[in-house]
Design a protein around this motif. Structure first.
Motif, PDB file in Angstrom:
ATOM      1  N   ILE A   1     -22.700 -22.816  27.119  1.00 43.68           N
ATOM      2  CA  ILE A   1     -23.668 -23.337  28.086  1.00 43.68           C
ATOM      3  C   ILE A   1     -25.094 -23.159  27.599  1.00 43.68           C
ATOM      4  CG2 ILE A   1     -24.562 -23.102  30.440  1.00 43.68           C
ATOM      5  CD1 ILE A   1     -21.831 -24.425  30.280  1.00 43.68           C
ATOM      6  N   GLY A   2     -25.397 -22.012  27.034  1.00 42.56           N
ATOM      7  CA  GLY A   2     -26.697 -21.828  26.400  1.00 42.56           C
ATOM      8  C   GLY A   2     -27.829 -21.416  27.311  1.00 42.56           C
ATOM      9  N   GLU A   3     -27.561 -21.135  28.577  1.00 42.45           N
ATOM     10  CA  GLU A   3     -28.597 -20.668  29.495  1.00 42.45           C
ATOM     11  C   GLU A   3     -27.935 -19.818  30.570  1.00 42.45           C
ATOM     12  OE1 GLU A   3     -30.361 -23.593  32.090  1.00 42.45           O
ATOM     13  OE2 GLU A   3     -28.604 -24.901  31.941  1.00 42.45           O
ATOM     14  N   PRO A   4     -28.697 -18.946  31.211  1.00 41.94           N
ATOM     15  CA  PRO A   4     -28.119 -18.152  32.304  1.00 41.94           C
ATOM     16  C   PRO A   4     -27.664 -19.058  33.436  1.00 41.94           C
ATOM     17  CG  PRO A   4     -30.211 -17.222  31.569  1.00 41.94           C
ATOM     18  CD  PRO A   4     -30.093 -18.569  30.926  1.00 41.94           C
ATOM     19  N   VAL A   5     -26.590 -18.681  34.096  1.00 44.91           N
ATOM     20  CA  VAL A   5     -26.077 -19.462  35.222  1.00 44.91           C
ATOM     21  C   VAL A   5     -26.090 -18.614  36.482  1.00 44.91           C
ATOM     22  CG1 VAL A   5     -24.645 -20.888  33.708  1.00 44.91           C
ATOM     23  CG2 VAL A   5     -23.662 -18.842  34.771  1.00 44.91           C
ATOM     24  N   ASN A   6     -26.197 -19.286  37.624  1.00 44.51           N
ATOM     25  CA  ASN A   6     -26.212 -18.586  38.910  1.00 44.51           C
ATOM     26  C   ASN A   6     -24.814 -18.412  39.492  1.00 44.51           C
ATOM     27  OD1 ASN A   6     -28.871 -20.222  38.609  1.00 44.51           O
ATOM     28  ND2 ASN A   6     -29.386 -18.620  40.075  1.00 44.51           N
TER      29      ASN A   6
ATOM     30  N   ASN B   1     -33.694 -16.358  44.076  1.00 46.43           N
ATOM     31  CA  ASN B   1     -32.837 -16.231  42.884  1.00 46.43           C
ATOM     32  C   ASN B   1     -31.465 -15.728  43.330  1.00 46.43           C
ATOM     33  OD1 ASN B   1     -31.889 -16.171  40.263  1.00 46.43           O
ATOM     34  ND2 ASN B   1     -32.859 -14.213  39.764  1.00 46.43           N
ATOM     35  N   TYR B   2     -30.625 -16.661  43.732  1.00 45.49           N
ATOM     36  CA  TYR B   2     -29.303 -16.356  44.274  1.00 45.49           C
ATOM     37  C   TYR B   2     -28.263 -16.392  43.162  1.00 45.49           C
ATOM     38  CZ  TYR B   2     -24.794 -17.605  46.475  1.00 45.49           C
ATOM     39  OH  TYR B   2     -23.467 -17.683  46.817  1.00 45.49           O
TER      40      TYR B   2
ATOM     41  N   GLY C   1     -34.853 -21.065  49.023  1.00 48.07           N
ATOM     42  CA  GLY C   1     -33.952 -20.897  47.893  1.00 48.07           C
ATOM     43  C   GLY C   1     -34.417 -21.642  46.658  1.00 48.07           C
ATOM     44  N   GLY C   2     -34.073 -21.097  45.486  1.00 45.71           N
ATOM     45  CA  GLY C   2     -34.484 -21.705  44.227  1.00 45.71           C
ATOM     46  C   GLY C   2     -33.364 -22.521  43.599  1.00 45.71           C
TER      47      GLY C   2
ATOM     48  N   PHE D   1     -27.379 -12.025  46.445  1.00 49.02           N
ATOM     49  CA  PHE D   1     -26.093 -12.234  45.764  1.00 49.02           C
ATOM     50  C   PHE D   1     -24.977 -12.392  46.780  1.00 49.02           C
ATOM     51  CE2 PHE D   1     -26.337  -7.671  46.452  1.00 49.02           C
ATOM     52  CZ  PHE D   1     -25.043  -7.338  46.866  1.00 49.02           C
ATOM     53  N   SER D   2     -23.912 -13.029  46.346  1.00 53.60           N
ATOM     54  CA  SER D   2     -22.660 -13.030  47.107  1.00 53.60           C
ATOM     55  C   SER D   2     -21.580 -12.497  46.184  1.00 53.60           C
ATOM     56  CB  SER D   2     -22.310 -14.428  47.617  1.00 53.60           C
ATOM     57  OG  SER D   2     -22.094 -15.332  46.546  1.00 53.60           O
TER      58      SER D   2
END
Length: 493
Positions: free
Chosen positions: A133-138, A41-42, A80-81, A192-193
């Motif tokens: 967008i309606g959803e979490p973003v990475n 989960n990056y 990675g996911g 995370f970065s």
């Protein structure tokens, strides 16, 4: 005198090079490892550089070639996911808010006559920030964000666009009251970065120093959009974000801030860009004679130093000439008899940085008056030149920001990317890849897009490799790198 000066001379513009090659196929199961990291989960945080912004806009292909998306594709070979981005509608760029345009489309390279030049794409934006967008973003890169914006509640509130909110965050904020860091932490990232802080000095620099240095001032309510962020504020917020991101054991990578002098926005326009013939130079010298004599006279009365008086002398010659600028750091002077203000004029020197946008009008006439020439008989305003004094303010803040980032990377045991050194190498001769060399030469250098600040897709691939190398080194991972030659650079109309 010529009505226009062309600075942008382009040679070959290779759009796509060869495909990437690896020592071993990325499909070989078990060859690649996440080591001590967990890429399942990056989450990527930052500003426009993280979002994939290029050519002065956020557009679809730029997002697809953002360095976090490139990294996520490589992370997929090591556990990675999925990596979700707040994708815009198309490759036009620009934004709408309820049907009203609030951001312009991207720049492209258009051929008008023999010489190509950057122009804004002649299309209307289609991405409307009211379509959530309606959803979490990475990829949580927010163009325009400074470090303290990432912790500001309400930064995604559409009612605050134009004042306290950011239209790009409006598109994917989980609520009107949330902050970027809150939404990132809520996703419980495993990795995370973080690349943030460029805008905390860059907005001051790209505006030609039209802003304030807020060093010593921690009251954010007093900050303007082009102000330099106080280093203590920077350090406190950076630590606050790392605390939130690592609370559940996530590992990560952080990058420092490049020098502004390493990007083509400040290095493309020469300090002496104005070509003059003998008669033109003589006419201009005659026109400035009274100003020159007046300044030297005031020096004789001790109202200004002899050194500054000489610095303020305006002189032209046959050939290439510096431009005349208004320098607000010069001593204010006035006519002792009339009280009339004497302009704070001087000509540029090799130490001055003329911003890229000035190339579009230096040497052009004001209206139809051939005697009124921008940068010659009409001085450039402060916003078009970053003076040595202003550069020093930027450099001082950057040095302190980078010291904070390096120290906190060590404290939190994170991978550290020296983006400053990387971009300096690009500026000092380039970084080779399989198919060429990435340099900071405007457009033809392939590393930077047409805005002179943000990388091309090739440039973002270079950044992704730098992150991957640091991550592999810190966490004993074996994530494969990529060949920047497989990515495009400058778009041609």
């Amino acid at each position: 005198m010529k009505n226009n000066i062309t600075f942008l001379i382009f040679s070959a513009l290779a759009l796509v090079a060869c495909e990437p090659e690896f020592d071993k196929s990325v499909d070989d199961a078990g060859f690649y490892s996440a080591g001590e990291a967990d890429f399942s989960n990056y989450i990527a945080l930052g500003n426009s550089l993280t979002a994939g912004y290029a050519d002065d806009a956020l557009y679809l292909q730029g997002q697809e070639n953002s360095y976090p998306n490139i990294m996520a594709m490589q992370f997929a070979h090591a556990g990675g996911g999925d990596f979700v981005q707040p994708l815009v509608d198309d490759n036009t760029g620009g934004l709408l808010a309820g049907g009203t345009k609030i951001a312009e489309p991207r720049m492209i390279l258009a051929f008008e006559g023999e010489n190509p030049s950057p122009v804004i794409l002649d299309r209307e934006p289609t991405t409307d920030i009211t379509n959530h967008i309606g959803e979490p973003v990475n990829n949580m890169g927010v163009p325009g964000a400074k470090i303290y914006h990432l912790v500001a509640e309400g930064y995604g509130n559409i009612s605050g666009v134009g004042t306290t909110a950011n239209p790009y965050f409006v598109r994917f904020a989980s609520s009107a009251e949330t902050s970027v860091i809150a939404d990132a932490a809520a996703q419980d990232p495993t990795f995370f970065s973080l690349w943030i802080g460029n805008n905390d000095i860059l907005s001051y620099a790209t505006s030609g120093g039209v802003g304030e240095d807020r060093t010593g001032n921690t009251n954010l309510q007093e900050y303007g959009s082009n102000d330099i962020t106080d280093p203590n504020v920077f350090a406190a917020v950076y630590k606050q974000m790392l605390d939130a991101l690592t609370a559940n054991g996530a590992k990560g990578a952080v990058a420092n801030i490049p020098d502004v002098t390493s990007i083509p926005f400040f290095t493309t326009v020469p300090y002496a860009p104005v070509p003059l013939g003998e008669a033109e130079a003589a006419q201009l010298n005659q026109g400035y004679a009274e100003y020159n004599q007046g300044v030297m006279l005031l020096a004789g009365f001790g109202l200004v130093s002899q050194e500054e008086a000489e610095r303020r002398q305006i002189s032209f010659q046959t050939g290439q000439n510096p431009v005349v600028i208004i320098d607000e750091d010069l001593t204010p002077l006035s006519n002792p008899r009339t009280g009339e203000e004497i302009p704070s004029l001087r000509q540029t020197t090799p130490e001055d940085l003329i911003v890229l946008r000035a190339s579009s009008f230096i040497g052009t006439t004001v209206g139809d008056d051939p005697q009124q020439v921008n940068g010659v008989s009409v001085p450039l305003d402060d916003q078009w030149v970053l003076t040595p004094e202003e550069q020093e303010l930027v450099s001082n803040a950057q040095t302190q920001y980078n010291a904070t980032i390096k120290a906190l990377a060590g404290e939190y045991e994170l991978a550290f990317i020296d983006a400053q050194a990387m971009m300096q190498q690009v500026a000092d001769g380039g970084i080779p890849f399989d198919g060429g060399v990435l340099t900071s030469v405007y457009a033809t250098g392939k590393a930077f897009s047409l805005d002179g600040v943000h990388p091309t897709a090739k440039g973002y691939a270079m950044v992704a490799n730098a992150f991957i190398d640091a991550i592999n080194d810190r966490y004993q991972a074996t994530v494969p790198g990529i060949n920047p030659g497989a990515y495009p650079d400058v778009f041609v109309k």
